[in-house]
Design a protein around this motif. Structure first.
Motif, short mmCIF file in Angstrom:
data_model
loop_
_atom_site.label_atom_id
_atom_site.label_comp_id
_atom_site.label_asym_id
_atom_site.label_seq_id
_atom_site.Cartn_x
_atom_site.Cartn_y
_atom_site.Cartn_z
N GLY A 92 4.63 41.93 -11.42
CA GLY A 92 4.93 43.34 -11.22
C GLY A 92 4.75 43.82 -9.79
O GLY A 92 4.52 45.01 -9.56
N LEU A 93 4.87 42.92 -8.83
CA LEU A 93 4.69 43.30 -7.42
C LEU A 93 5.99 43.84 -6.84
O LEU A 93 7.08 43.42 -7.23
N ALA A 144 -5.43 44.23 -2.33
CA ALA A 144 -4.43 43.31 -2.89
C ALA A 144 -4.30 43.52 -4.39
O ALA A 144 -5.29 43.72 -5.08
N LYS A 145 -3.06 43.45 -4.86
CA LYS A 145 -2.79 43.59 -6.28
C LYS A 145 -2.74 42.26 -7.00
O LYS A 145 -2.75 42.21 -8.22
N ARG A 169 -3.24 41.19 -11.05
CA ARG A 169 -2.77 39.90 -11.53
C ARG A 169 -3.48 38.76 -10.82
O ARG A 169 -3.78 38.84 -9.63
N LYS A 170 -3.69 37.70 -11.60
CA LYS A 170 -4.28 36.48 -11.05
C LYS A 170 -3.36 35.32 -11.39
O LYS A 170 -3.03 35.12 -12.56
N LEU A 171 -2.95 34.60 -10.37
CA LEU A 171 -2.11 33.40 -10.55
C LEU A 171 -2.94 32.19 -10.20
O LEU A 171 -3.64 32.19 -9.19
N TRP A 181 -5.48 34.09 -16.70
CA TRP A 181 -4.70 33.78 -15.50
C TRP A 181 -3.26 33.43 -15.89
O TRP A 181 -3.03 32.83 -16.93
N LEU A 182 -2.33 33.79 -15.03
CA LEU A 182 -0.95 33.31 -15.16
C LEU A 182 -0.86 32.00 -14.41
O LEU A 182 -1.37 31.88 -13.30
#
Length: 188
Positions: A92-93, A144-145, A169-171, A181-182
């Motif tokens: 969603g960035l 940071a998002k 969000r965390k990747l 986490w994604l």
């Protein structure tokens, strides 16, 4: 004098300087908006597709164990567009949002940097030697998002999550998934 690198026909230093000089002397028009991903990478990709340029590696990565990742300009363009979609859709960035990447120099690091250029997302790289305190400071100061890291640093990020109000969000760049986490590799 120019020399060829590994026998490949590439843009040589003298050609780059010549192009730069032509812009400085106003012989070439500067674009109003320049985007490296679309104006350079995609252009070279199109030259490969049209057969006006051989499919030389645009990206060639080798790790300590001798594993290789080699992408042509077309492949790098495609992969960076997929990464851009992950950032825009799954995370969603939007243009101007910030993302912190705390990764060793793995291929995903470069994909993310090009994806951020492509989308206008602000890419903030960090060394994988950061501590939880360092990560917290960077997340709070940058607002940071999204953060991208490896499974090795994920616990440090999780330990500071309660103090990071902007992080949405965390990747993770890992072979296996992690709760909360994604997984970037899966999403690509």
């Amino acid at each position: 004098p120019c020399r060829l690198f590994h026998g490949c026909n590439r843009l040589l230093t003298s050609q780059i300087i010549s192009y730069y000089d032509s812009i400085n002397q106003c012989k070439k028009e500067l674009p109003e908006y320049f985007n490296f991903a679309s104006d350079v990478l995609d252009e070279w990709s199109q030259l490969e597709k049209d057969g006006r340029r051989p499919a030389n590696p645009a990206f060639w990565w080798v790790n300590d164990e001798g594993e290789e990742v080699k992408w042509s300009f077309e492949e790098l363009g495609l992969m960076s567009r997929k990464a851009a979609n992950v950032l825009s859709e799954a995370c969603g960035l939007q243009r101007g949002d910030r993302i912190i990447a705390i990764l060793p120099r793995v291929p995903e690091w470069w994909l993310l940097s090009i994806a951020c250029i492509r989308t206008g997302i602000v890419f903030m790289p960090g060394t994988s030697q950061l501590t939880a305190k360092d990560i917290l400071y960077r997340l709070q100061a940058s607002k940071a998002k999204c953060i991208v890291t490896s499974d090795k640093l994920a616990p440090a990020v999780e330990s500071v999550m309660p103090d990071c109000q902007f992080l949405k969000r965390k990747l993770i760049v890992a072979k296996e998934s992690r709760d909360g986490w994604l997984n970037l590799k899966e999403l690509l």
